[in-house]
Design an enzyme around this catalytic site. Sequence first.
Site, mmCIF file in Angstrom:
data_model
loop_
_atom_site.group_PDB
_atom_site.id
_atom_site.type_symbol
_atom_site.label_atom_id
_atom_site.label_comp_id
_atom_site.label_asym_id
_atom_site.label_seq_id
_atom_site.Cartn_x
_atom_site.Cartn_y
_atom_site.Cartn_z
ATOM 1 N N LYS A 183 1.657 4.862 -8.199
ATOM 2 C CA LYS A 183 1.596 4.013 -9.397
ATOM 3 C C LYS A 183 0.433 4.451 -10.316
ATOM 4 C CE LYS A 183 5.182 2.176 -7.820
ATOM 5 N NZ LYS A 183 5.476 1.065 -6.947
HETATM 6 C C1 LIG Z 1 6.514 0.349 -6.052
HETATM 7 C C2 LIG Z 1 7.432 -0.743 -6.460
HETATM 8 C C3 LIG Z 1 7.439 -1.986 -5.819
HETATM 9 C C4 LIG Z 1 6.689 -2.266 -4.559
HETATM 10 O O1 LIG Z 1 5.329 -2.037 -4.608
HETATM 11 P P1 LIG Z 1 4.478 -1.972 -3.245
HETATM 12 O O2 LIG Z 1 3.061 -2.147 -3.702
HETATM 13 O O3 LIG Z 1 4.742 -0.620 -2.637
HETATM 14 O O4 LIG Z 1 4.913 -3.074 -2.360
HETATM 15 C C5 LIG Z 1 8.242 -2.977 -6.330
HETATM 16 N N1 LIG Z 1 9.029 -2.765 -7.396
HETATM 17 C C6 LIG Z 1 9.077 -1.576 -8.025
HETATM 18 C C7 LIG Z 1 9.957 -1.414 -9.217
HETATM 19 C C8 LIG Z 1 8.298 -0.519 -7.556
HETATM 20 O O5 LIG Z 1 8.380 0.684 -8.161
#
Ligand SMILES: *Cc1c(COP(=O)(O)O)cnc(C)c1O
Length: 385
Positions: A183
């Site tokens: 992210k």
């Molecule tokens: C990465 C992601 C999540 C989950 O995030 P985590 O921190 O890994 O639990 C949820 N929704 C979307 C669209 C994502 O890309």
Amino acid sequence: MRTPFLPFSRPTISEDEIAAVADVLRSGWITTGKKSVEFEEKFAARCRAEAAVALSSATGGMHLLLKALGIGPGDEVITPSMTWVSTINLIKLAGATPVFADVDRDSLMVTAETVESKISACTRLIIPVHFAGAALDLDALNLLAQKYGIALVEDAAHAIGTEYRGEPVGTCGTSVFSFHPIKNITTGEGGMICSDNVELIAHIRRLKFHGLGVDAWDRSQQGRSPQAEVLEPGYKYNLTDICATLGLGQLARLDEFNAARTCLAERYHELLAGIDELSPLRRPEEFGYAMRHAWHLFIVRLDTDRAGMSRDDFMARLKEKNIGTGLHFRAAHTQRYYRESMPGVAGTLPNTEWNSDRILSLPLFPDMTEDDQDDVLTAIKEVLK
Ligand SMILES: *Cc1c(COP(=O)(O)O)cnc(C)c1O
């Protein structure tokens, strides 16, 4: 051929951030503490959010939100199938029913129209996704939610630094952010819920730490009162100070990261202009409302007929040339468990299915160089030749 392998994403972590984490490790307090509080405050300030709570993942945050909103058996939750499977899994695990709204073919995001067509008497919640770093049309979606009296939670995992009509995502309503390593900023693993509903945040804060009436760490107590008692059964989704310290360093560099991502994304648009087999998603200026794009992902769709190969083969051929790519996402309803448990969905989401077979994410991360990007283009041209 290019060496070494170019991953599709890589976190950008400085020596200062490593040193700050080492300091926490030496400090005698490594779990949730003052660094987590500082991270919540700085993240909330950055999003201009009323309140924020730091969590061990966005998935954990979504779990707590479903719980706090009382989502359970008999309830329907509208969300795209074009999303990370965690949301769909949690709706299922809560005993509720996921109902999929189709996405716009060129933004991969649900619209007020596609959501409204799925509203029933059982609909309790809408979870749209800000996709790839673009902003949802929040005004239209919020109006719809108000009209029907349904709650709305924004999946903002891709939207750290995204702005909608001049306001950061997270300012209004309730949003869930992720700090997974791919992210826009990372804490290793982590998440944050921002909301203008302070009671909801207080409830989430309680649920994230055993349902105790106090937080995992109390400012006045410099720790946690050992006499705290359970007000309702809760979970264990607090963020450690080790992670929060990394997050603080990353958050300070968010603008720098997103500026680097934006330069690369604009350059991708130029470089890909002559490649007919690949079409990017809609550009931020083509949405009809003002947005700042966070460029979490650079997604293209492969014209499989013209290329004479499947998307999966295309990704494999790029990998042979040391170019990594990602897949965000294979539609949830096409994956085995959902294919078998919700067989009626197949064929009802044309834009989702069309994209699910054709999308891939090209390498994009702040430390990527223009030379790396040229290598991506060279490999693409060779594979398509
Ligand atoms: C990465 C992601 C999540 C989950 O995030 P985590 O921190 O890994 O639990 C949820 N929704 C979307 C669209 C994502 O890309």
